[in-house]
Scaffold this active site. Sequence first.
Site, PDB file in Angstrom:
ATOM      1  N   GLY A  12       0.855  -1.195   0.000  1.00 51.82           N
ATOM      2  CA  GLY A  12       0.000   0.000   0.000  1.00 51.82           C
ATOM      3  C   GLY A  12       0.884   1.237   0.000  1.00 51.82           C
ATOM      4  N   ARG A  26      19.503  11.370  -3.549  1.00 47.79           N
ATOM      5  CA  ARG A  26      20.472  12.472  -3.425  1.00 47.79           C
ATOM      6  C   ARG A  26      21.595  12.134  -2.450  1.00 47.79           C
ATOM      7  NH1 ARG A  26      16.672  17.760  -4.538  1.00 47.79           N
ATOM      8  NH2 ARG A  26      16.288  17.181  -6.712  1.00 47.79           N
ATOM      9  N   ARG A  73       1.186  -5.057  -5.411  1.00 44.43           N
ATOM     10  CA  ARG A  73       1.197  -6.266  -4.595  1.00 44.43           C
ATOM     11  C   ARG A  73       1.505  -7.383  -5.605  1.00 44.43           C
ATOM     12  NH1 ARG A  73      -0.912  -4.116   0.335  1.00 44.43           N
ATOM     13  NH2 ARG A  73      -2.661  -2.723  -0.010  1.00 44.43           N
ATOM     14  N   ASP A 104       4.530  -4.164   6.505  1.00 45.90           N
ATOM     15  CA  ASP A 104       5.007  -5.440   7.069  1.00 45.90           C
ATOM     16  C   ASP A 104       5.124  -6.549   6.019  1.00 45.90           C
ATOM     17  OD1 ASP A 104       2.231  -5.519   6.884  1.00 45.90           O
ATOM     18  OD2 ASP A 104       1.957  -6.680   8.708  1.00 45.90           O
ATOM     19  N   GLY A 105       4.177  -6.595   5.082  1.00 44.54           N
ATOM     20  CA  GLY A 105       4.242  -7.606   4.023  1.00 44.54           C
ATOM     21  C   GLY A 105       5.490  -7.424   3.171  1.00 44.54           C
ATOM     22  N   THR A 127       4.157   2.997   5.325  1.00 41.25           N
ATOM     23  CA  THR A 127       2.752   2.563   5.362  1.00 41.25           C
ATOM     24  C   THR A 127       1.971   3.563   6.208  1.00 41.25           C
ATOM     25  OG1 THR A 127       1.208   0.913   6.270  1.00 41.25           O
ATOM     26  CG2 THR A 127       3.377   0.950   7.259  1.00 41.25           C
ATOM     27  N   ILE A 128       0.713   3.794   5.819  1.00 40.71           N
ATOM     28  CA  ILE A 128      -0.091   4.705   6.638  1.00 40.71           C
ATOM     29  C   ILE A 128      -0.512   4.030   7.946  1.00 40.71           C
ATOM     30  CG2 ILE A 128      -0.958   6.033   4.678  1.00 40.71           C
ATOM     31  CD1 ILE A 128      -3.672   4.537   5.081  1.00 40.71           C
ATOM     32  N   ASP A 129      -0.381   2.699   8.015  1.00 43.54           N
ATOM     33  CA  ASP A 129      -0.925   1.949   9.154  1.00 43.54           C
ATOM     34  C   ASP A 129      -0.150   2.114  10.461  1.00 43.54           C
ATOM     35  OD1 ASP A 129      -3.007   0.985   7.659  1.00 43.54           O
ATOM     36  OD2 ASP A 129      -2.001  -0.874   7.116  1.00 43.54           O
ATOM     37  N   ASP A 131       2.034   0.268  11.742  1.00 44.08           N
ATOM     38  CA  ASP A 131       1.976  -0.985  12.514  1.00 44.08           C
ATOM     39  C   ASP A 131       3.277  -1.779  12.471  1.00 44.08           C
ATOM     40  OD1 ASP A 131       1.738  -1.543   9.835  1.00 44.08           O
ATOM     41  OD2 ASP A 131       0.174  -3.045  10.059  1.00 44.08           O
ATOM     42  N   ARG A 173      -6.790  -2.662   8.710  1.00 43.50           N
ATOM     43  CA  ARG A 173      -7.427  -3.979   8.700  1.00 43.50           C
ATOM     44  C   ARG A 173      -6.975  -4.784   9.909  1.00 43.50           C
ATOM     45  NH1 ARG A 173      -6.847  -6.185   2.797  1.00 43.50           N
ATOM     46  NH2 ARG A 173      -8.037  -4.357   2.191  1.00 43.50           N
ATOM     47  N   LYS A 215     -24.858  15.607  25.729  1.00 44.90           N
ATOM     48  CA  LYS A 215     -24.091  15.600  24.464  1.00 44.90           C
ATOM     49  C   LYS A 215     -25.051  15.574  23.290  1.00 44.90           C
ATOM     50  CE  LYS A 215     -19.482  14.496  24.703  1.00 44.90           C
ATOM     51  NZ  LYS A 215     -18.435  14.151  23.797  1.00 44.90           N
ATOM     52  N   SER A 217     -23.832  15.283  19.956  1.00 43.52           N
ATOM     53  CA  SER A 217     -23.323  14.468  18.838  1.00 43.52           C
ATOM     54  C   SER A 217     -22.483  13.323  19.381  1.00 43.52           C
ATOM     55  CB  SER A 217     -22.497  15.319  17.866  1.00 43.52           C
ATOM     56  OG  SER A 217     -21.366  15.851  18.499  1.00 43.52           O
ATOM     57  N   ARG A 247     -25.418   6.506  11.076  1.00 40.11           N
ATOM     58  CA  ARG A 247     -24.931   6.705   9.706  1.00 40.11           C
ATOM     59  C   ARG A 247     -23.463   6.318   9.610  1.00 40.11           C
ATOM     60  NH1 ARG A 247     -29.527   7.296   8.689  1.00 40.11           N
ATOM     61  NH2 ARG A 247     -30.585   9.010   7.634  1.00 40.11           N
ATOM     62  N   ILE A 254      -8.945   7.642   0.247  1.00 38.72           N
ATOM     63  CA  ILE A 254      -8.482   9.050   0.298  1.00 38.72           C
ATOM     64  C   ILE A 254      -7.406   9.186   1.366  1.00 38.72           C
ATOM     65  CG2 ILE A 254     -10.598  10.141  -0.592  1.00 38.72           C
ATOM     66  CD1 ILE A 254     -11.073  11.080   2.357  1.00 38.72           C
TER      67      ILE A 254
END
Length: 323
Positions: A12, A26, A73, A104-105, A127-129, A131, A173, A215, A217, A247, A254
Site C-alpha cells: 500500500g 540524493r 502487490r 510489514d508484508g 505505510t499509513i498503518d 503498525d 485492517r 451531548k 453528537s 450513519r 483518500i
Amino acid sequence: MIKRLAVITSGGDSPGMNAALRAIVRTAIHQNIEVFGFQQAYKGLIDNAYIELNSRSVSNIIQRGGTIIRSARCQAFKTPEGREQAAANLSALDIDALLVIGGDGSLKGATKLTEHWPGQIIGLPGTIDNDLWGTDYTIGYFTALDTALDAIDKIRDTADAIDRVFLVEVMGRMAGFIAEGVGISGGAEEILVPERAVDIKVLIQHINQAKQKGKVSFILIVAEGAYPGGASALAQALEEHSGVECRPCILGHIQRGGSPAALDRILASKLGAFAVEQALQGQSNVMVGIINNELALTPMVHTWQNKKNLDPYLLKLQKILSQ
Ligand code: ADP
Ligand code: F6P
C-alpha cells in the site's frame, strides 16, 4: 564499497514515499553511488523493469503523494521461483544493496529475498498503518491522520446539527493506530480497533449516558478491521439494537493520498538518508526507524514478527476526554 543501489516502493503506497526516494537518491549520488528504481515493487524486480534515477529525476516530488516508481502487490514474489528471478536480475545489474520502502508484508518479502540474494537489504517503514515494530512512526501515518481528521471535523458539524450517531470507518485492517490517532485528535466519543472486541451493549450504554449528560453528537471511529463488515455492518447492528439513527461514513483510500504532511516529509528525508548511510556501513537485513526521536536499526524479521502495541495511555485518556 557500494557502487550500485536499487530501490522499490512496495505494498500500500503512503504519502512521503516520494520524499524518501528523493533523500535516498540524493544521499547516494552525494556518495558517488548509482541508483536504480525498480518499478511496481517486487513485480519490477521479477520483470527487470527499472529506471536509473539521478538528482533531477527526484526534483519537485517531495510534496507529491503516491510514488513515482509506482507500487504493487505481487503474488509471484511469494514463490521461491519468483524470488530467484528477482535475485538473478539484481545480480545481473551488479546491485550491491536493495532498499525496500513498504509495510510489514513488503518487509517480510525482503527478509525472504535474503535467502536467494547475497546483497545487502535495508527496509524503510512506508505505510499509513503505523503498525511496524522497530519504529515509533511510519512514513505516511501523519498525513493519513490529517486527511481523516479533516473529514471527521466536517462530520462533527452535521452530527452536532442533527440527532444521529455517526460511525466513521478509517483504514487499519489489522491494526488500530489510525483509529487511535484520529480518535484522540478528533475528540471521538468511541474508538473501535481490531485489537479489542466490540460489545454492542456497552456501546449503546455509552450513547445513552452521553445523551443524558447533554451531548448532542456522538462519533465512533471504527478501524476497518474492528468489526466484521466494518462501519456499515456495525451501524446497522447498532440501529437495530438501540433504535437510534446511525450513519456510516467510510473514508477509504483518500487516506492514502495527498501531499505529505511536514512530519512525514521530515521522517522520510531522515530515514532515506540514514538507510543509505547504513548501507555504506555494511548493514543488511535491518529496517531503519525512529525510536524515542533517535534513528534506530531493527533486525528485519522483528519488524513484522513482533506485534506493535497501541498506546494504552491514549486509549484510557480518550474515555476521560470524551465525557
Ligand atoms: P504492505 O507492505 O503494505 O504490508 P502487502 O502485505 O500487500 O503490503 O505486501 C506487499 C508485497 O510484499 C506483496 O504483494 C508480496 O509481493 C510481498 N510479500 C508479502 N508477504 C510475502 C511473503 N510471505 N513472502 C514473499 N513476499 C511477500
Ligand atoms: O496501506 C495500508 C492499507 O491501507 C490498510 O490499512 C488496508 O487494510 C489496506 O492497505 C487496503 O489496501 P488495498 O485496497 O490496496 O488492498
